[in-house]
Scaffold this motif. Structure first.
Motif, mmCIF file in Angstrom:
data_model
loop_
_atom_site.group_PDB
_atom_site.id
_atom_site.type_symbol
_atom_site.label_atom_id
_atom_site.label_comp_id
_atom_site.label_asym_id
_atom_site.label_seq_id
_atom_site.Cartn_x
_atom_site.Cartn_y
_atom_site.Cartn_z
ATOM 1 N N MET A 67 0.843 -1.210 0.000
ATOM 2 C CA MET A 67 0.000 0.000 0.000
ATOM 3 C C MET A 67 0.866 1.244 0.000
ATOM 4 S SD MET A 67 -3.201 1.565 1.471
ATOM 5 C CE MET A 67 -3.871 -0.094 1.619
ATOM 6 N N PRO A 112 -0.125 7.592 2.139
ATOM 7 C CA PRO A 112 -1.068 8.631 1.715
ATOM 8 C C PRO A 112 -0.318 9.812 1.108
ATOM 9 C CG PRO A 112 -0.980 8.455 4.119
ATOM 10 C CD PRO A 112 -0.211 7.312 3.573
ATOM 11 N N ASP A 144 -5.761 12.791 1.894
ATOM 12 C CA ASP A 144 -5.752 11.381 1.499
ATOM 13 C C ASP A 144 -5.803 10.484 2.734
ATOM 14 O OD1 ASP A 144 -5.584 9.108 -0.022
ATOM 15 O OD2 ASP A 144 -3.442 9.323 -0.483
ATOM 16 N N LEU A 145 -4.965 10.813 3.716
ATOM 17 C CA LEU A 145 -4.970 10.041 4.959
ATOM 18 C C LEU A 145 -6.334 10.123 5.630
ATOM 19 C CD1 LEU A 145 -3.608 8.433 7.238
ATOM 20 C CD2 LEU A 145 -2.793 10.609 8.179
ATOM 21 N N ARG A 186 -9.190 10.607 4.290
ATOM 22 C CA ARG A 186 -10.137 9.798 3.497
ATOM 23 C C ARG A 186 -9.995 8.319 3.865
ATOM 24 N NH1 ARG A 186 -8.076 10.965 -1.342
ATOM 25 N NH2 ARG A 186 -8.546 13.160 -1.014
ATOM 26 N N ARG A 187 -8.779 7.865 3.953
ATOM 27 C CA ARG A 187 -8.548 6.448 4.299
ATOM 28 C C ARG A 187 -9.066 6.140 5.697
ATOM 29 N NH1 ARG A 187 -2.450 5.061 1.979
ATOM 30 N NH2 ARG A 187 -2.742 6.035 -0.065
ATOM 31 N N ARG A 229 -12.779 5.744 5.723
ATOM 32 C CA ARG A 229 -13.264 4.476 5.184
ATOM 33 C C ARG A 229 -13.152 3.347 6.206
ATOM 34 N NH1 ARG A 229 -14.272 4.241 -0.210
ATOM 35 N NH2 ARG A 229 -14.201 1.965 -0.086
ATOM 36 N N LEU A 230 -12.195 3.480 7.113
ATOM 37 C CA LEU A 230 -11.983 2.420 8.114
ATOM 38 C C LEU A 230 -12.912 2.585 9.319
ATOM 39 C CD1 LEU A 230 -8.077 2.242 8.120
ATOM 40 C CD2 LEU A 230 -9.669 0.581 7.142
ATOM 41 N N LEU A 260 -3.145 1.755 6.510
ATOM 42 C CA LEU A 260 -3.097 3.151 6.084
ATOM 43 C C LEU A 260 -1.871 3.472 5.233
ATOM 44 C CD1 LEU A 260 -4.250 4.708 9.443
ATOM 45 C CD2 LEU A 260 -5.517 4.775 7.296
#
Length: 220
Positions: free
Chosen positions: A1, A4, A9-10, A12-13, A16-17, A52
């Motif tokens: 992976m 970010p 971006d981080l 956003r990730r 999602r978690l 992440l």
DNA sequence: CCGTGATCATAT
DNA sequence: ATATGATCACGG
């Protein structure tokens, strides 16, 4: 992976978690869920790093060096209150650098992605869920108190005095090592070499409790 | 072997 | 119930 690309971006990730069970995240990333954490104390943190795109390097730098962001999971009870204090970074007892400005503590706490994780013992590890993340930087007042704690502790250590975990408003210094037999070289009050258990800075539970309360409690 | 990811275990 | 001091696995 891939790491970010930026803070958005981080964020956003993390979004999602949020709300997912650890077993789900573990399956996605090929992690086996241990029966309990007694022999896997850092498992949740390591899983999140992987999920992440953090580099799993043990360094006195933030987890996302290019972003200057540190990732911290924070175990919480059903009411969202922290169950543990929080490791920040180790202190080199042999070459104490007293400067707050260049300290790993300041670097790591400059920006932190706090992620609450359900941690009540009765919830099986895999069923525990992640909370929403909090991207945080210390307020001027918080920064000042952290700096004072740090400088106070480091000055004492630099003079060769012993410091216990009682010292410090929000930051404290505690042993951190493989076990009681693991020792490092330090300098005693006379300036002579001495053997001491390795030490590290931690944030008191009261600090993270206030942090979560301020940011996640509904106020009128 | 050491530092980071943390939680455990015991005393208070 | 809480805080301090002790401990465990892993990556590098």
């Amino acid at each position: 992976m891939e790491p970010p690309r930026d803070e958005a971006d981080l964020s956003r990730r993390l979004g999602r978690l949020a709300g997912h069970r650890l077993s789900t995240i573990a399956a996605t990333h090929g992690f086996e869920v241990p029966v309990d954490l007694r022999r896997s104390k850092g498992w949740v943190g390591t899983l999140l790093e992987r999920a992440l795109g953090a580099t799993a390097a043990s360094r006195a730098e933030p987890d996302f060096p290019q972003l200057g962001i540190e990732l911290k999971t924070i175990p919480v009870d059903p009411r969202g209150r922290p169950l543990q204090s929080c490791f920040v970074s180790s202190l080199d007892l042999g070459a104490v650098d007293r400067r707050w400005e260049t300290s790993p503590v300041r670097k790591k706490l400059a920006r932190v992605a706090w992620v609450a994780v359900e941690a009540s013992p009765h919830i099986p590890l895999g069923e525990r869920r992640l909370g929403a993340a909090l991207l945080w930087s210390p307020s001027p007042r918080e920064h000042e108190t952290l700096r004072c704690d740090y400088e106070d502790i480091v000055e004492l250590i630099g003079e060769g005095f012993k410091v216990t975990a009682h010292r410090g408003t929000w930051l404290q210094l505690r042993p951190k090592g493989r076990n009681a037999a693991a020792l490092r070289w330090s300098i005693d009050e006379e300036g002579a070499p001495a053997r001491t258990a390795p030490r590290a800075f931690y944030l008191r539970r009261s600090f993270t409790a206030a942090l979560l309360e301020e940011n996640f409690t509904l106020r009128t």
